[in-house]
Design a protein around this motif. Structure first.
Motif, PDB file in Angstrom:
ATOM      1  N   ILE A  41       0.871  -1.181   0.000  1.00 38.35           N
ATOM      2  CA  ILE A  41       0.000   0.000   0.000  1.00 38.35           C
ATOM      3  C   ILE A  41       0.907   1.230   0.000  1.00 38.35           C
ATOM      4  N   LYS A  42       0.394   2.359  -0.510  1.00 42.36           N
ATOM      5  CA  LYS A  42       1.189   3.601  -0.488  1.00 42.36           C
ATOM      6  C   LYS A  42       1.093   4.253   0.880  1.00 42.36           C
ATOM      7  N   ASN A  43       2.252   4.694   1.423  1.00 41.41           N
ATOM      8  CA  ASN A  43       2.198   5.467   2.669  1.00 41.41           C
ATOM      9  C   ASN A  43       2.048   6.955   2.332  1.00 41.41           C
ATOM     10  N   LYS A  44       2.095   7.810   3.399  1.00 44.08           N
ATOM     11  CA  LYS A  44       1.867   9.253   3.178  1.00 44.08           C
ATOM     12  C   LYS A  44       2.924   9.851   2.266  1.00 44.08           C
ATOM     13  N   LYS A  45       4.119   9.220   2.234  1.00 41.44           N
ATOM     14  CA  LYS A  45       5.185   9.751   1.346  1.00 41.44           C
ATOM     15  C   LYS A  45       5.104   9.141  -0.048  1.00 41.44           C
ATOM     16  N   ASN A  51       1.356  -3.801   3.484  1.00 39.02           N
ATOM     17  CA  ASN A  51      -0.005  -3.420   3.868  1.00 39.02           C
ATOM     18  C   ASN A  51      -0.355  -4.070   5.213  1.00 39.02           C
ATOM     19  N   VAL A  52      -0.226  -3.278   6.282  1.00 37.55           N
ATOM     20  CA  VAL A  52      -0.561  -3.776   7.619  1.00 37.55           C
ATOM     21  C   VAL A  52      -1.727  -2.936   8.134  1.00 37.55           C
TER      22      VAL A  52
END
Ligand code: SAM
Length: 225
Positions: A41-45, A51-52
């Motif tokens: 999954i994409k994080n804020k950056k 993906n947790v």
């Protein structure tokens, strides 16, 4: 390289969870989450990370759901949850709200009153968060089609992406259009078995709605006073 997997979770029932499914993580009657089974999954950056999913009973590595049976109990780091098969009813309870939505008791009455069934051609405005659309699509497939309209471009693109990711995109056409100003388009004239309006000023679209209904068709709308 990173792959987005898409499988058939809303289109037909199956036993086992696969990559790309949308599953319902059931922690309790008032605590349920829709999860897309993607390993990353994409994080804020904007970086791809594992993906947790965090819950009140601890963390879940989403990729560990692959191969689990629908309806089974899964371990979280501080407890457990059930993984349920998606349905329009559970989606209505867990979907990301972009608008007010219609809930299952009203949806059942709308579908009953409009006599929507397998094979129906249905016209809906506005699409909103797609709550009613998911239930209508289940009724009309495999031979019918839903034409759903909204004048808000972001709502249109998110709804379209959700229908595709739920593998029900083939049963629905989503279009950005102000139906009060521009109607529903020439190609739908006299074609719809049912039309439903959930708009702030539905009376402004009634004349255009009437022109898309077949002679034997049904019309419904919600008026909030
Ligand atoms: C209450 S929401 C619909 C919720 C939807 N029935 C559901 O269950 O998720 C109303 C939607 O109508 C759209 N809308 C309002 N006026 C419109 C118009 N003239 N033409 C098309 N869409 C319109 C809004 O952008 C909004 O998304």
């Amino acid at each position: 390289m990173f792959f987005i997997f898409s499988s058939m979770s809303f289109d037909c029932f199956k036993e086992t969870i696969e990559l790309g499914d949308t599953v319902m993580l059931y922690l309790g009657v008032n605590s349920m989450h829709a999860l897309e089974v993607q390993p990353k999954i994409k994080n804020k950056k904007e970086e791809m990370v594992e993906n947790v999913f965090q819950t009140t009973y601890g963390a879940l590595k989403v990729k560990d759901l692959v191969g689990k049976k629908y309806g089974s109990k899964v371990e979280l780091s501080k407890g457990w949850a059930y993984v349920l098969h998606p349905t329009p009813e559970l989606w209505t309870l867990t979907l990301p709200h972009r608008t007010q939505i219609i809930y299952t008791p009203d949806i059942s009455m709308i579908i009953f009153q409009l006599e929507i069934r397998s094979g129906s051609i249905v016209v809906e405005a506005g699409t909103g968060s797609g709550s009613l659309s998911h239930a209508m699509i289940r009724c009309i497939k495999p031979g019918g089609h839903l034409f759903t309209f909204d004048f808000h471009s972001h709502r249109v693109s998110v709804a379209q992406a959700e229908f595709e990711s739920h593998s029900i995109g083939q049963y629905v056409t989503v279009e950005q259009r102000d139906v009060c100003r521009d109607g529903f388009g020439a190609q739908l004239q006299g074609k719809a078995d049912a039309v439903f309006l959930d708009l702030p000023h539905p009376w402004e679209a009634v004349a255009c709605a009437a022109s898309v209904i077949k002679e034997s068709g049904e019309f419904g709308n919600i008026v909030i006073l």
